[in-house]
Motif scaffolding. Structure first.
Motif, PDB file in Angstrom:
ATOM      1  N   ALA A   9      42.599  45.139  37.102  1.00 29.91           N
ATOM      2  CA  ALA A   9      42.510  44.692  35.716  1.00 29.91           C
ATOM      3  C   ALA A   9      43.767  45.060  34.942  1.00 29.91           C
ATOM      4  N   GLN A  10      44.272  46.268  35.144  1.00 33.90           N
ATOM      5  CA  GLN A  10      45.473  46.707  34.431  1.00 33.90           C
ATOM      6  C   GLN A  10      46.692  45.892  34.840  1.00 33.90           C
ATOM      7  N   ALA A  11      46.764  45.515  36.117  1.00 34.23           N
ATOM      8  CA  ALA A  11      47.884  44.690  36.586  1.00 34.23           C
ATOM      9  C   ALA A  11      47.854  43.315  35.918  1.00 34.23           C
ATOM     10  N   ALA A  12      46.658  42.753  35.770  1.00 33.36           N
ATOM     11  CA  ALA A  12      46.527  41.453  35.123  1.00 33.36           C
ATOM     12  C   ALA A  12      46.909  41.540  33.643  1.00 33.36           C
ATOM     13  N   ALA A  20      44.345  34.326  42.284  1.00 34.39           N
ATOM     14  CA  ALA A  20      43.066  34.103  42.962  1.00 34.39           C
ATOM     15  C   ALA A  20      42.668  35.334  43.762  1.00 34.39           C
ATOM     16  N   GLU A  21      43.663  36.011  44.356  1.00 36.03           N
ATOM     17  CA  GLU A  21      43.373  37.210  45.142  1.00 36.03           C
ATOM     18  C   GLU A  21      42.873  38.340  44.241  1.00 36.03           C
ATOM     19  N   GLU A  22      43.475  38.495  43.073  1.00 36.60           N
ATOM     20  CA  GLU A  22      43.031  39.533  42.137  1.00 36.60           C
ATOM     21  C   GLU A  22      41.624  39.245  41.620  1.00 36.60           C
ATOM     22  N   LEU A  23      41.346  37.979  41.373  1.00 38.29           N
ATOM     23  CA  LEU A  23      40.018  37.603  40.895  1.00 38.29           C
ATOM     24  C   LEU A  23      38.967  37.898  41.956  1.00 38.29           C
ATOM     25  N   LEU A  24      39.283  37.596  43.205  1.00 39.95           N
ATOM     26  CA  LEU A  24      38.362  37.892  44.301  1.00 39.95           C
ATOM     27  C   LEU A  24      38.149  39.403  44.420  1.00 39.95           C
ATOM     28  N   SER A  25      39.215  40.173  44.240  1.00 36.81           N
ATOM     29  CA  SER A  25      39.099  41.624  44.308  1.00 36.81           C
ATOM     30  C   SER A  25      38.208  42.159  43.195  1.00 36.81           C
ATOM     31  N   LEU A  26      38.359  41.622  41.971  1.00 36.00           N
ATOM     32  CA  LEU A  26      37.509  42.045  40.863  1.00 36.00           C
ATOM     33  C   LEU A  26      36.044  41.738  41.143  1.00 36.00           C
ATOM     34  N   ARG A  27      35.814  40.567  41.726  1.00 34.05           N
ATOM     35  CA  ARG A  27      34.429  40.190  42.038  1.00 34.05           C
ATOM     36  C   ARG A  27      33.835  41.130  43.096  1.00 34.05           C
ATOM     37  N   ARG A  28      34.605  41.440  44.106  1.00 35.37           N
ATOM     38  CA  ARG A  28      34.111  42.332  45.170  1.00 35.37           C
ATOM     39  C   ARG A  28      33.875  43.742  44.644  1.00 35.37           C
ATOM     40  N   GLU A  29      34.853  44.257  43.911  1.00 37.68           N
ATOM     41  CA  GLU A  29      34.738  45.635  43.434  1.00 37.68           C
ATOM     42  C   GLU A  29      33.672  45.755  42.342  1.00 37.68           C
ATOM     43  N   GLY A  30      33.589  44.737  41.498  1.00 34.86           N
ATOM     44  CA  GLY A  30      32.636  44.793  40.400  1.00 34.86           C
ATOM     45  C   GLY A  30      31.190  44.797  40.852  1.00 34.86           C
TER      46      GLY A  30
END
Length: 314
Positions: A9-12, A20-30
């Motif tokens: 989130a801070q990187a964004a 798309a990779e960051e969004l997927l990571s947020l979904r997985r971690e969240g």
């Protein structure tokens, strides 16, 4: 909350975009632990405020994630408390404006999904839309002409969804506050080229207030649902054993159940009578309608059509 979620989130936030990779990571971690925390939800608001462009994929995720936190972050599920509503409004209205359509959509979806929400949230959303209509600026006007006192198709859709939302005053129940807001918008936009959906929205909404009905206790309060969930979770109260005994003794108790549930009992809820009563425009409602129609000194076309609708339903 995970360190990885906050780092992504801070990187964004730092570069104003999300891949798309960051969004997927947020979904997985969240959802890795099955819970969306307040810290994670606030991190997502920070990302949304920083993005230069909000893609459809981001908007879908944001609406889903914030709704999950508000409605299911704390028990009872599918309930939005006043505290949660104030937190949500504070996140969105931190600078005095609703900056993006995704924020507005988030609130509307919560109203639609919830079993119950405080009036504060519903009224806030309608206030936002009314202000946009009267000023010609706001998230529903993105990409369109900034014409004040003009009701757009997007605004019609939002108003209809909100006033008939399950999480409002009652499922599909329009309140007097809602109806008066519709009259204010109508009076302010009579000379404008409103969206084609507006006429039906105004007539449907006001007619629903005048001739609809709300079931007693249609909405289970936040505190009451907590009590009910605590009862079901209480190991000392074996609900399953009780229902099993009822099933085994069905022949003996059926007559008793028939007497209780098969006939209307004095003091019980007569739903047919409630519906019939709701169809009747009361003296109070007639006086209210006369006052609203007479406010500008004339009966306009929409008011004439509304009166004709009410007369034809009798």
């Amino acid at each position: 909350m995970t360190t990885q979620f906050i780092a992504v989130a801070q990187a964004a936030v730092a570069d104003g975009r999300i891949t798309a990779e960051e969004l997927l990571s947020l979904r997985r971690e969240g959802w890795g632990d099955g819970i969306m925390t307040r810290a994670e939800a606030e991190a997502l608001f920070a990302v949304n405020n920083a993005l230069n462009e909000r893609t459809p994929e981001w908007c879908d995720f944001f609406v889903e994630a914030i709704g999950e936190f508000v409605l299911n972050g704390t028990p009872p599920r599918l309930q939005c408390s006043l505290e949660e509503a104030e937190w949500l409004i504070g996140q969105i209205d931190h600078d005095g404006v609703v900056e993006s359509m995704v924020e507005l959509e988030t609130m509307v979806r919560i109203l639609e999904r919830a079993e119950n929400t405080p009036d504060r949230l519903k009224n806030y959303v309608l206030d936002v839309v009314e202000r946009e209509v009267l000023t010609g600026s706001g998230p529903t006007r993105c990409g369109g002409a900034l014409a004040a006192t003009h009701i757009s198709a997007a605004e019609c859709r939002i108003i209809r969804r909100v006033i008939f939302a399950s999480g409002g005053h009652g499922p599909a129940a329009v309140t007097r506050w809602d109806a008066e807001m519709l009259f204010r918008l109508k009076d302010a936009t009579l000379a404008e080229e409103n969206a084609a959906e507006w006429d039906d929205l105004f007539i449907d909404g006001v007619a629903n207030f005048l001739k609809g009905f709300v079931l007693p206790n249609a909405q289970v309060s936040h505190d009451r649902k907590r009590e009910l969930e605590a009862f079901v979770a209480d190991s000392s109260v074996n609900v399953g054993r009780f229902m099993g005994r009822v099933a085994r003794e069905a022949p003996q108790v059926m007559n008793h159940f028939g007497r209780v549930f098969g006939k209307k009992q004095s003091g019980g809820t007569d739903f047919e009578a409630l519906a019939a009563a709701g169809e009747v425009v009361t003296d109070y409602e007639s006086e209210w309608l006369e006052k609203m129609v007479a406010a500008d000194g004339e009966v306009d076309e929409l008011e004439s059509r509304l009166i004709a609708r009410l007369a034809s339903d009798d």
